[in-house]
Design an enzyme around this catalytic site. Structure first.
Site, PDB file in Angstrom:
ATOM      1  N   ASP A 123      26.829 -48.578  -8.558  1.00  0.00           N
ATOM      2  CA  ASP A 123      26.007 -47.385  -8.760  1.00  0.00           C
ATOM      3  C   ASP A 123      24.574 -47.763  -8.445  1.00  0.00           C
ATOM      4  O   ASP A 123      24.159 -48.914  -8.651  1.00  0.00           O
ATOM      5  CB  ASP A 123      26.112 -46.898 -10.211  1.00  0.00           C
ATOM      6  CG  ASP A 123      27.481 -46.316 -10.535  1.00  0.00           C
ATOM      7  OD1 ASP A 123      28.127 -45.765  -9.630  1.00  0.00           O
ATOM      8  OD2 ASP A 123      27.891 -46.415 -11.705  1.00  0.00           O
ATOM      9  N   ASP A 141      30.323 -40.324  -6.745  1.00  0.00           N
ATOM     10  CA  ASP A 141      30.170 -39.538  -7.974  1.00  0.00           C
ATOM     11  C   ASP A 141      29.627 -38.141  -7.660  1.00  0.00           C
ATOM     12  O   ASP A 141      30.051 -37.148  -8.269  1.00  0.00           O
ATOM     13  CB  ASP A 141      29.233 -40.246  -8.956  1.00  0.00           C
ATOM     14  CG  ASP A 141      29.766 -41.583  -9.426  1.00  0.00           C
ATOM     15  OD1 ASP A 141      30.997 -41.780  -9.412  1.00  0.00           O
ATOM     16  OD2 ASP A 141      28.946 -42.449  -9.804  1.00  0.00           O
TER      17      ASP A 141
END
Length: 163
Positions: A123, A141
């Site tokens: 991330d 995401d």
């Protein structure tokens, strides 16, 4: 028949573009942000910072034992993606619902590839204003959330409820 082929090609292109963009941006994040301080843009509205997330959304379950994380975040994720594909075909979703499902599955698949290969997901993006910020996330995401939102919105309209 030609229309169906065109729709399938558009969906395959959306899936390939989503997975490709996610893979490339994670690679860039790993090579340029790993071990570096976070970078801030647009008056700190956007932050780029490298995080390896062994958990799920917002690091949920990151501290769980490896077998539990593997069962839920790899096997469970794979089963969920398969279930969405089955629903998509059985219910003959079309239009925006089909596009939403394609984005959802593409994002989920890209994150699943990370979990299988590395046991974690990279991330690197965070947005917000002042102290109000999102968790750290990635392109997959975004695709998952956008796909889910499109499905919900499309399924609540009168023309899509029947499809």
């Amino acid at each position: 028949m030609t229309k169906r082929i065109g729709i399938r090609l558009v969906l395959l292109a959306a899936i390939a573009a989503t997975i490709g963009c996610d893979r490339v941006t994670k690679h860039v994040a790993a090579t340029t942000l790993s071990g570096a301080p976070s970078r801030s843009f647009l008056a700190d509205t956007v932050r780029l910072e490298y995080v390896e997330n062994p958990g799920a959304f917002l690091s949920l379950g990151a501290g769980w034992p490896l077998p539990a994380r593997t069962a839920l975040f790899s096997i469970g994720n794979g089963l969920l993606l398969f279930a969405v594909l089955v629903m998509m075909m059985r219910l003959r979703w079309r239009g925006p619902t089909l596009l939403g499902a394609a984005l959802f599955v593409a994002g989920g698949t890209s994150n699943l590839l990370d979990r299988i290969a590395y046991g974690k997901v990279i991330d690197f993006m965070n947005v917000g204003l002042g102290p109000v910020r999102t968790g750290i996330f990635n392109v997959a995401d975004l695709a998952i959330m956008l796909g889910a939102a499109i499905i919900v919105l499309a399924r609540t309209t009168s023309s899509e409820r029947r499809a």
